[in-house]
Structures are given as C-alpha cells and as structure tokens.
Write an enzyme that holds these catalytic residues in place. Sequence first.
Site, PDB file in Angstrom:
ATOM      1  N   LEU A  47      -9.224 -12.627 -20.591  1.00 37.70           N
ATOM      2  CA  LEU A  47     -10.512 -12.664 -21.303  1.00 37.70           C
ATOM      3  C   LEU A  47     -10.335 -12.932 -22.795  1.00 37.70           C
ATOM      4  CD1 LEU A  47     -12.221  -9.537 -19.651  1.00 37.70           C
ATOM      5  CD2 LEU A  47     -12.445 -11.916 -18.991  1.00 37.70           C
ATOM      6  N   GLY A  90     -12.004  -7.327 -31.024  1.00 36.78           N
ATOM      7  CA  GLY A  90     -11.963  -6.106 -30.213  1.00 36.78           C
ATOM      8  C   GLY A  90     -11.689  -4.898 -31.088  1.00 36.78           C
ATOM      9  N   PHE A  99     -15.725  -6.765 -25.894  1.00 40.71           N
ATOM     10  CA  PHE A  99     -16.979  -6.366 -25.249  1.00 40.71           C
ATOM     11  C   PHE A  99     -16.833  -6.338 -23.717  1.00 40.71           C
ATOM     12  CE2 PHE A  99     -20.922  -8.773 -23.686  1.00 40.71           C
ATOM     13  CZ  PHE A  99     -21.553  -7.628 -23.247  1.00 40.71           C
ATOM     14  N   GLY A 104     -26.758 -28.627 -32.368  1.00 39.45           N
ATOM     15  CA  GLY A 104     -26.081 -28.676 -31.060  1.00 39.45           C
ATOM     16  C   GLY A 104     -26.531 -27.612 -30.081  1.00 39.45           C
ATOM     17  N   TYR A 142     -15.438 -25.156 -28.261  1.00 44.34           N
ATOM     18  CA  TYR A 142     -15.310 -23.952 -27.421  1.00 44.34           C
ATOM     19  C   TYR A 142     -15.449 -24.318 -25.940  1.00 44.34           C
ATOM     20  CZ  TYR A 142     -16.900 -19.562 -25.281  1.00 44.34           C
ATOM     21  OH  TYR A 142     -17.069 -18.472 -24.458  1.00 44.34           O
ATOM     22  N   VAL A 173     -27.437 -13.325 -28.834  1.00 43.20           N
ATOM     23  CA  VAL A 173     -28.782 -13.145 -29.381  1.00 43.20           C
ATOM     24  C   VAL A 173     -29.343 -11.754 -29.063  1.00 43.20           C
ATOM     25  CG1 VAL A 173     -29.878 -14.256 -27.370  1.00 43.20           C
ATOM     26  CG2 VAL A 173     -31.069 -14.207 -29.547  1.00 43.20           C
TER      27      VAL A 173
HETATM   28  P1  NAD Z   1     -15.014 -10.397 -27.479  1.00 40.23           P
HETATM   29  O1  NAD Z   1     -14.825 -11.136 -28.772  1.00 40.23           O
HETATM   30  O2  NAD Z   1     -15.648  -9.052 -27.518  1.00 40.23           O
HETATM   31  O3  NAD Z   1     -13.642 -10.281 -26.687  1.00 40.23           O
HETATM   32  C1  NAD Z   1     -12.550 -11.143 -26.888  1.00 40.23           C
HETATM   33  C2  NAD Z   1     -11.311 -10.266 -27.062  1.00 40.23           C
HETATM   34  O4  NAD Z   1     -10.181 -11.130 -27.236  1.00 40.23           O
HETATM   35  C3  NAD Z   1     -11.384  -9.389 -28.319  1.00 40.23           C
HETATM   36  O5  NAD Z   1     -10.993  -8.073 -27.994  1.00 40.23           O
HETATM   37  C4  NAD Z   1     -10.403 -10.038 -29.283  1.00 40.23           C
HETATM   38  O6  NAD Z   1      -9.846  -9.106 -30.192  1.00 40.23           O
HETATM   39  C5  NAD Z   1      -9.399 -10.625 -28.308  1.00 40.23           C
HETATM   40  N1  NAD Z   1      -8.637 -11.738 -28.871  1.00 40.23           N
HETATM   41  C6  NAD Z   1      -9.110 -12.814 -29.560  1.00 40.23           C
HETATM   42  N2  NAD Z   1      -8.094 -13.621 -29.921  1.00 40.23           N
HETATM   43  C7  NAD Z   1      -6.956 -13.055 -29.432  1.00 40.23           C
HETATM   44  C8  NAD Z   1      -5.596 -13.415 -29.500  1.00 40.23           C
HETATM   45  N3  NAD Z   1      -5.159 -14.527 -30.127  1.00 40.23           N
HETATM   46  N4  NAD Z   1      -4.688 -12.596 -28.890  1.00 40.23           N
HETATM   47  C9  NAD Z   1      -5.084 -11.471 -28.264  1.00 40.23           C
HETATM   48  N5  NAD Z   1      -6.377 -11.071 -28.187  1.00 40.23           N
HETATM   49  C10 NAD Z   1      -7.292 -11.867 -28.770  1.00 40.23           C
HETATM   50  O7  NAD Z   1     -15.860 -11.386 -26.542  1.00 40.23           O
HETATM   51  P2  NAD Z   1     -16.437 -11.195 -25.074  1.00 40.23           P
HETATM   52  O8  NAD Z   1     -17.864 -11.549 -25.151  1.00 40.23           O
HETATM   53  O9  NAD Z   1     -16.006  -9.904 -24.498  1.00 40.23           O
HETATM   54  O10 NAD Z   1     -15.709 -12.401 -24.315  1.00 40.23           O
HETATM   55  C11 NAD Z   1     -14.701 -12.208 -23.338  1.00 40.23           C
HETATM   56  C12 NAD Z   1     -14.414 -13.545 -22.683  1.00 40.23           C
HETATM   57  O11 NAD Z   1     -15.584 -14.028 -22.025  1.00 40.23           O
HETATM   58  C13 NAD Z   1     -14.007 -14.661 -23.653  1.00 40.23           C
HETATM   59  O12 NAD Z   1     -13.034 -15.470 -23.042  1.00 40.23           O
HETATM   60  C14 NAD Z   1     -15.291 -15.439 -23.853  1.00 40.23           C
HETATM   61  O13 NAD Z   1     -15.038 -16.770 -24.253  1.00 40.23           O
HETATM   62  C15 NAD Z   1     -15.882 -15.345 -22.475  1.00 40.23           C
HETATM   63  N6  NAD Z   1     -17.328 -15.555 -22.431  1.00 40.23           N
HETATM   64  C16 NAD Z   1     -18.179 -14.652 -23.022  1.00 40.23           C
HETATM   65  C17 NAD Z   1     -19.552 -14.874 -22.930  1.00 40.23           C
HETATM   66  C18 NAD Z   1     -20.548 -13.942 -23.544  1.00 40.23           C
HETATM   67  O14 NAD Z   1     -21.762 -14.229 -23.443  1.00 40.23           O
HETATM   68  N7  NAD Z   1     -20.143 -12.835 -24.167  1.00 40.23           N
HETATM   69  C19 NAD Z   1     -20.040 -15.987 -22.256  1.00 40.23           C
HETATM   70  C20 NAD Z   1     -19.132 -16.891 -21.698  1.00 40.23           C
HETATM   71  C21 NAD Z   1     -17.788 -16.649 -21.778  1.00 40.23           C
HETATM   72  C1  UD2 Z   2     -23.002 -19.983 -25.666  1.00 39.08           C
HETATM   73  C2  UD2 Z   2     -22.753 -20.029 -24.158  1.00 39.08           C
HETATM   74  C3  UD2 Z   2     -22.295 -18.663 -23.662  1.00 39.08           C
HETATM   75  C4  UD2 Z   2     -21.107 -18.139 -24.481  1.00 39.08           C
HETATM   76  C5  UD2 Z   2     -21.443 -18.185 -25.985  1.00 39.08           C
HETATM   77  C6  UD2 Z   2     -20.246 -17.873 -26.887  1.00 39.08           C
HETATM   78  C7  UD2 Z   2     -24.284 -21.661 -23.190  1.00 39.08           C
HETATM   79  C8  UD2 Z   2     -25.573 -21.878 -22.507  1.00 39.08           C
HETATM   80  N1  UD2 Z   2     -23.981 -20.382 -23.459  1.00 39.08           N
HETATM   81  O1  UD2 Z   2     -24.053 -19.092 -25.912  1.00 39.08           O
HETATM   82  O2  UD2 Z   2     -21.936 -18.750 -22.276  1.00 39.08           O
HETATM   83  O3  UD2 Z   2     -19.952 -18.888 -24.177  1.00 39.08           O
HETATM   84  O4  UD2 Z   2     -21.856 -19.501 -26.353  1.00 39.08           O
HETATM   85  O5  UD2 Z   2     -20.632 -18.110 -28.235  1.00 39.08           O
HETATM   86  O6  UD2 Z   2     -23.528 -22.579 -23.481  1.00 39.08           O
HETATM   87  N2  UD2 Z   2     -30.807 -17.437 -31.174  1.00 39.08           N
HETATM   88  C9  UD2 Z   2     -31.937 -17.207 -31.941  1.00 39.08           C
HETATM   89  N3  UD2 Z   2     -31.857 -16.262 -32.928  1.00 39.08           N
HETATM   90  C10 UD2 Z   2     -30.723 -15.534 -33.179  1.00 39.08           C
HETATM   91  C11 UD2 Z   2     -29.572 -15.779 -32.385  1.00 39.08           C
HETATM   92  C12 UD2 Z   2     -29.645 -16.761 -31.394  1.00 39.08           C
HETATM   93  O7  UD2 Z   2     -32.968 -17.848 -31.761  1.00 39.08           O
HETATM   94  O8  UD2 Z   2     -30.745 -14.676 -34.079  1.00 39.08           O
HETATM   95  C13 UD2 Z   2     -30.890 -18.433 -30.089  1.00 39.08           C
HETATM   96  C14 UD2 Z   2     -29.825 -19.520 -30.190  1.00 39.08           C
HETATM   97  O9  UD2 Z   2     -30.265 -20.574 -31.008  1.00 39.08           O
HETATM   98  C15 UD2 Z   2     -29.697 -19.916 -28.723  1.00 39.08           C
HETATM   99  C16 UD2 Z   2     -29.994 -18.619 -27.958  1.00 39.08           C
HETATM  100  O10 UD2 Z   2     -30.643 -17.753 -28.879  1.00 39.08           O
HETATM  101  O11 UD2 Z   2     -30.678 -20.874 -28.384  1.00 39.08           O
HETATM  102  C17 UD2 Z   2     -28.740 -17.931 -27.433  1.00 39.08           C
HETATM  103  O12 UD2 Z   2     -27.795 -17.894 -28.507  1.00 39.08           O
HETATM  104  P1  UD2 Z   2     -26.407 -17.101 -28.377  1.00 39.08           P
HETATM  105  O13 UD2 Z   2     -25.699 -17.222 -29.675  1.00 39.08           O
HETATM  106  O14 UD2 Z   2     -26.668 -15.740 -27.855  1.00 39.08           O
HETATM  107  O15 UD2 Z   2     -25.618 -17.834 -27.227  1.00 39.08           O
HETATM  108  P2  UD2 Z   2     -25.365 -19.394 -26.793  1.00 39.08           P
HETATM  109  O16 UD2 Z   2     -26.428 -19.789 -25.844  1.00 39.08           O
HETATM  110  O17 UD2 Z   2     -25.055 -20.244 -27.963  1.00 39.08           O
END
Ligand code: NAD
Ligand code: UD2
Length: 306
Positions: free
Chosen positions: A72, A37, A12, A268, A139, A183
């Site tokens: 990432l 991905g 993403f 949690g 995580y 969410v």
């Molecule tokens: P995503 O799952 O779309 O992207 C992760 C990518 O890593 C995917 O393309 C997946 O195929 C690849 N991947 C997973 N395991 C792998 C492996 N062993 N070797 C090679 N590739 C691998 O998720 P995202 O939301 O785009 O997250 C990107 C980064 O941002 C991650 O490190 C995630 O922890 C971090 N992050 C995301 C959020 C969020 O809200 N989406 C919040 C905080 C941190």
């Molecule tokens: C955590 C991290 C975020 C990222 C993510 C990866 C925090 C604050 N955020 O996201 O940075 O790393 O994990 O997994 O630590 N919810 C509903 N209904 C639904 C889905 C979700 O009520 O259908 C609620 C859920 O209970 C939570 C909020 O929406 O309170 C956000 O949930 P989420 O899964 O989008 O992300 P979160 O905060 O666990």
Amino acid sequence: MSRYLVTGGAGFIGSHLVESLLAEGHAARVLDDFSTGRRENLPPAAELILGDVADPATTSAAMAGMDGCFHLAAIASVARAAEDWPGTHRVNLGGTVAVLDAARARRVPVVFASSAAVYGDCADRPLTEAAPTHPLSAYGADKLGSELHAAVATGVFGVPTVGLRFFNVFGPRQDPASPYSGVISVFAGRLRAGAPLVLHGDGEQTRDFVFVADVVAALLAAMAWRGGTAAVFNVCSGRATSIRELAATLAAIAGLPPRLTEGSPRPGDIRHSLGSPEASRAALGLGPPIPLAEGLAAVWAWLGRP
Ligand code: NAD
Ligand code: UD2
C-alpha cells in the site's frame, strides 16, 4: 496464523488493515517511512521497519519470512505526482517493482493498491475492469505500470498477485489537515472548523466513495483468492455521488448549515467516476457496501473524538 508484510501500514488504509490482521490472529510487519503515515496509527503489536519501500535491500529484508505482502505504500496523491513527477514515480512504480522483486524468490503472494485513476476520463459508467485505461496523471500512470509489472511477476516469475483499483476511499484517520487529502476528510475538517466548503468547479462532478472497512474486506479476500492469473479488481461502492450532494449529506449529519463556495476547477479533474463492483463481488465474495451516510457518520464521530 500467517505473517504479513504491510507496506504503507502506518497510513490511512494500511493502519485499518493492520488492525484487522492482528484481530484475526495474524502477525503484521509494517514497512513505512512515515512520510504521510503516523506511528500513532500503529497498534503496539505490529512490528515496524522504518524505511523506504523503493530501496530494494530494505524491501527484500522486510519480505524475509513473510507469507504474504499487502503493498500500500505510495505517494497517494494525484496533485503531488504533478508537483514531483520523478520523485513520486520512484516510489509509486519503483516501490512496486521492489516489492515484486523481493516477493519472487519465494513466490510470496502480493496484493497491491491500484487506483480508479488508471481509467482516466473513460466515459463508461459504470467502469468495469475491461474498460480502456487512459491515465491522465503521473499517479495513474504509475498505478497502471504497477499492474503491468505485477502481470510480469505472475506470468513470468510465478508470484501470485492481485491489484485492487480503489475508487475514492474515505474513513477515520484520513488526515483533514492535509491539502492532499480526500474531499470527505477535507470537508469534514472544514465543517468542524466552521469554514466554508470549497467546490472545485460547479460541484456536479461525481465520485464513487467507498468506506475503508469495505476496502479492508477486499484486501483480505484478495489475499485468499487464488485465480491463477494476475488479476485486477475494482474496489468501489457502485454508487455515484456529486460533490455538492456529498457536502449537503455531510452537513446534515453534522447538524450544521452547509456553507459552499465555488472555487476554480482543478486542472485535469475527472468529471465522473463510477465503478462496477460486480466482478470483485463475484470473485472475492464481498457483501453490500457500507452506506455513504453510515461511513460519513463514522468520520464525523472520529473527528469529534476527545
Ligand atoms: P496514505 O498516504 O495514508 O498511506 C500511504 C503510506 O505509505 C503512508 O503511511 C506513507 O508514510 C507510506 N509511504 C509513502 N512513501 C513511502 C516510501 N517511500 N517508503 C515507505 N512507505 C512510504 O494513503 P492511503 O490513502 O492509505 O493509500 C494507501 C494506498 O492506496 C496507496 O497506494 C494509494 O495510492 C492507494 N489508493 C488510495 C485511495 C484513496 O482514496 N485513499 C484511492 C486509490 C488508491
Ligand atoms: C483520485 C482518484 C482516487 C485516488 C486519489 C489520490 C479518481 C476518480 N480517483 O481522487 O482513486 O487515487 O486520486 O489522490 O481518479 N474537491 C472539491 N473540494 C475540495 C476537495 C476536492 O470540490 O475541497 C473535488 C475534487 O475537485 C474532485 C472530488 O472533489 O472532483 C474528489 O477529489 P479528491 O481529491 O477527494 O479525489 P480524486 O477524485 O482526485
């Protein structure tokens, strides 16, 4: 023109970053295993290495000839880390160590994804980077571990590193079909399918939602930043939105009545999460965040694309 390795570039956030790098005239090499991905996320001009970031030989080969690395790749889900602790640890911390080790021979700068999950349920609002870190999930612990290893890479081996603590990122290409997705994509997908939106608990918990284009801007600015020390910055909007309010705003954008049901709270689940964007704005020169409603409209339009 610079050459960048983007681990997780087919995901993403990574795929939006790859698009921006190519648009700026850089070369982008993606290391991804397609576990979440997708190949179709990647522009044809991106070079692809299909492999495991936690495998040191693969990651070291992928780093060859690169001017910088955006790390990432991760199993980006609190829930999946609870289900498969050793397996996610191997990728989420082991992958970071493999990247830092591959970078150290030529001191290739590394910008990597950390998470707001490192703060756990710290009560500070907003959370600054100086707030105590108490991850409540495997995580979050692996993201904090990644930051600690990055500090070693910088302090001991001279590898420039910046960790970005992403809060709740949203935008087009977040998979609405995945039960592990954020969410906003889950709610948008259910609205489109005519299904009710499930609140985990009372829906009064709050999150700091940040649009993916703002995250890409932070990643690019962090690569250009040379503060000299290992740094971590929040990447957030600085605005708190309750899940109930989110459901109402999204339904209004969709022009649909919000049908809400209350499910059981997630074990949690953090009650409130709000970041301070001040330090990252000052150090990285970031502009004001894209308003939530604007980002939600982009997600809704993307879901309805032909
Ligand atoms: P995503 O799952 O779309 O992207 C992760 C990518 O890593 C995917 O393309 C997946 O195929 C690849 N991947 C997973 N395991 C792998 C492996 N062993 N070797 C090679 N590739 C691998 O998720 P995202 O939301 O785009 O997250 C990107 C980064 O941002 C991650 O490190 C995630 O922890 C971090 N992050 C995301 C959020 C969020 O809200 N989406 C919040 C905080 C941190
Ligand atoms: C955590 C991290 C975020 C990222 C993510 C990866 C925090 C604050 N955020 O996201 O940075 O790393 O994990 O997994 O630590 N919810 C509903 N209904 C639904 C889905 C979700 O009520 O259908 C609620 C859920 O209970 C939570 C909020 O929406 O309170 C956000 O949930 P989420 O899964 O989008 O992300 P979160 O905060 O666990």
